[in-house]
Design an enzyme around this catalytic site. Structure first.
Site, PDB file in Angstrom:
ATOM      1  N   GLU A  59       0.848  -1.199   0.000  1.00  0.00           N
ATOM      2  CA  GLU A  59       0.000   0.000   0.000  1.00  0.00           C
ATOM      3  C   GLU A  59       0.886   1.253   0.000  1.00  0.00           C
ATOM      4  O   GLU A  59       1.923   1.287   0.657  1.00  0.00           O
ATOM      5  CB  GLU A  59      -0.873  -0.023   1.249  1.00  0.00           C
ATOM      6  CG  GLU A  59      -1.753   1.205   1.441  1.00  0.00           C
ATOM      7  CD  GLU A  59      -2.500   1.201   2.768  1.00  0.00           C
ATOM      8  OE1 GLU A  59      -3.533   1.877   2.854  1.00  0.00           O
ATOM      9  OE2 GLU A  59      -2.053   0.512   3.716  1.00  0.00           O
ATOM     10  N   LYS A 103      -9.804   2.709  -2.009  1.00  0.00           N
ATOM     11  CA  LYS A 103      -9.980   2.079  -0.701  1.00  0.00           C
ATOM     12  C   LYS A 103     -11.312   2.487  -0.073  1.00  0.00           C
ATOM     13  O   LYS A 103     -11.589   3.674   0.094  1.00  0.00           O
ATOM     14  CB  LYS A 103      -8.823   2.485   0.205  1.00  0.00           C
ATOM     15  CG  LYS A 103      -8.776   1.805   1.561  1.00  0.00           C
ATOM     16  CD  LYS A 103      -7.528   2.267   2.314  1.00  0.00           C
ATOM     17  CE  LYS A 103      -7.361   1.572   3.651  1.00  0.00           C
ATOM     18  NZ  LYS A 103      -6.134   2.058   4.342  1.00  0.00           N
ATOM     19  N   CYS A 140      -5.427  -2.936   2.718  1.00  0.00           N
ATOM     20  CA  CYS A 140      -5.140  -2.848   4.145  1.00  0.00           C
ATOM     21  C   CYS A 140      -6.378  -2.987   5.048  1.00  0.00           C
ATOM     22  O   CYS A 140      -6.855  -4.092   5.274  1.00  0.00           O
ATOM     23  CB  CYS A 140      -4.382  -1.551   4.428  1.00  0.00           C
ATOM     24  SG  CYS A 140      -3.408  -1.617   5.977  1.00  0.00           S
TER      25      CYS A 140
END
Length: 261
Positions: free
Chosen positions: A45, A111, A145
């Site tokens: 990431e 995200k 994540c």
């Protein structure tokens, strides 16, 4: 490379804080040192900056140097590359994942679960849609994540996939959750699950221990990359493994129906 297989290189690396030029240079060396033929290269990431909450210092556009670099590397290695980057899109910032194909085409994912504990939700605009990437006979769902903590977002429902990918800056203090949830996502979705995390210290003195891993559809760990150190490992995924496990056990036939709002 054998038919119906995917050779995946996972790169576990330290990141230079808010220094895209140096990070690109470092990853160039690591990628060029891969001697095996690979189909896909997975980076962490925010691999050009670390998990920064001041993107105004380093954020790029989709026409910026990092995307140009990813296209160049994908062409040179004849392998797709995936990782996330801090992106400015109009007046908003996004933690945006790029899946760059060998022909230069790009799939993107923003995200969804921005990390409120670090204030990511105050800085980066969250995404609201998933993407399934079709690549070399595999369906791949890439996530980022903190998404790992929310199983509904990755749960196989109407859309199907063979491989889950999580790119991350997941701190050492909570790495037990990282290890456990990666394996759980593989088992509950009967899919391969890949997690690529960074190592080292960031500018906020948070420590990252890696624990990058690849699990098969039964939750068996396939990778041997060592925690706490930089490293590159190539893992072979087989489509037949997914098909055989799902057709024999058929657990997904009993999954609960639901919709996301």
């Amino acid at each position: 490379m054998e038919e119906n297989s995917l050779h995946v290189a996972i790169i576990q690396a330290d990141l230079v804080w808010e220094n895209p030029n140096q990070n690109r240079e470092n990853f160039t060396k690591k990628i060029e040192e891969i001697t095996q033929d690979v189909d896909l290269i997975v980076l962490p990431e925010m691999f050009t900056s670390g998990f920064t909450m001041t993107p105004e210092h380093i954020a790029e556009t989709e026409e910026g140097e990092t995307i140009i670099w990813m296209k160049k590397m994908a062409f040179q290695k004849n392998a797709a590359i995936v990782g996330s980057v801090a992106i400015k899109d109009n007046s908003d910032y996004y933690n945006r994942l790029f899946f760059v194909h060998t022909n230069g085409l790009i799939d993107t994912y923003d995200k969804k679960h921005t990390f409120t504990l670090a204030g990511e939700d105050k800085v980066y605009k969250r995404g609201n849609s998933k993407v399934i990437v079709n690549y070399k006979g595999f369906k791949i769902q890439p996530l980022i994540c903190y998404d790992l903590r929310f199983p509904v977002w990755s749960r196989i429902a109407e859309e199907d996939y063979d491989v889950l990918i999580y790119v991350a800056n997941w701190p050492k203090i909570r790495v037990h959750a990282w290890n456990t949830l990666l394996q759980a996502r593989a088992i509950e979705n009967m899919s391969y699950c890949i997690g690529v995390n960074r190592v080292g210290l960031d500018a906020n003195n948070y420590e990252y221990s890696g624990h990058s891993a690849v699990y098969d559809a039964l939750g068996k760990k396939l990778s041997t990359i060592q925690p706490n150190f930089e490293g590159v490992e190539v893992i072979v995924l087989n489509k037949k493994h997914i098909d055989d496990v799902r057709s024999k056990l058929r657990f997904l036939d009993d999954k609960d129906s639901f919709s996301l709002e």
